[in-house]
Design a protein around this motif. Sequence first.
Motif, mmCIF file in Angstrom:
data_model
loop_
_atom_site.group_PDB
_atom_site.id
_atom_site.type_symbol
_atom_site.label_atom_id
_atom_site.label_comp_id
_atom_site.label_asym_id
_atom_site.label_seq_id
_atom_site.Cartn_x
_atom_site.Cartn_y
_atom_site.Cartn_z
ATOM 1 N N THR A 63 0.830 -1.203 0.000
ATOM 2 C CA THR A 63 0.000 0.000 0.000
ATOM 3 C C THR A 63 0.866 1.256 0.000
ATOM 4 O O THR A 63 0.572 2.219 -0.713
ATOM 5 N N VAL A 64 1.939 1.251 0.777
ATOM 6 C CA VAL A 64 2.871 2.389 0.775
ATOM 7 C C VAL A 64 3.379 2.615 -0.644
ATOM 8 O O VAL A 64 3.362 3.743 -1.161
ATOM 9 N N HIS A 65 3.835 1.556 -1.280
ATOM 10 C CA HIS A 65 4.363 1.661 -2.648
ATOM 11 C C HIS A 65 3.278 2.182 -3.601
ATOM 12 O O HIS A 65 3.524 3.088 -4.405
ATOM 13 N N TYR A 66 2.086 1.614 -3.530
ATOM 14 C CA TYR A 66 0.970 2.009 -4.396
ATOM 15 C C TYR A 66 0.628 3.495 -4.212
ATOM 16 O O TYR A 66 0.489 4.232 -5.189
ATOM 17 N N LEU A 67 0.479 3.915 -2.961
ATOM 18 C CA LEU A 67 0.103 5.310 -2.710
ATOM 19 C C LEU A 67 1.192 6.279 -3.161
ATOM 20 O O LEU A 67 0.891 7.370 -3.634
ATOM 21 N N ARG A 68 2.436 5.868 -3.045
ATOM 22 C CA ARG A 68 3.531 6.721 -3.515
ATOM 23 C C ARG A 68 3.592 6.761 -5.036
ATOM 24 O O ARG A 68 3.730 7.834 -5.630
ATOM 25 N N MET A 69 3.509 5.613 -5.670
ATOM 26 C CA MET A 69 3.702 5.529 -7.121
ATOM 27 C C MET A 69 2.451 5.910 -7.913
ATOM 28 O O MET A 69 2.548 6.610 -8.915
#
Length: 123
Positions: A18-24
Amino acid sequence: MTAMSTQYVLGKQLEEATVHYLRMVWGADVVDWYTYAKQNGLNGQDTGIDLVAFKNGEAYAVQCKNWDRAVSINDLLSFIHKAKKEGFKKAIVVADKISTRVEEDIKNYELDVIFIKAVDVKQ
């Protein structure tokens, strides 16, 4: 590995995805709840908020549910109350299955909630 520790690991994996998704995908800045809480003089204990995302000057409380069953409103109540108590106006729930009434019931809590499918986050 016990069922509890397996569920914990799966939950942490979804949080990381989720961290990766929200950042990217969203272009958001994201921190875990503990970091956010300590930076803001709050208790960093896990009480339902997993992450905090920042986008366009707004903060979003984020809850990740890596469950096989549908998430109900009762599953989200501690998250909703914690988010409101900490002053969040917006929230994100990441889960694959949401019970049919959740989106309607959550409107009663005056929290603007965005639902994101966990399967989209994991890609």
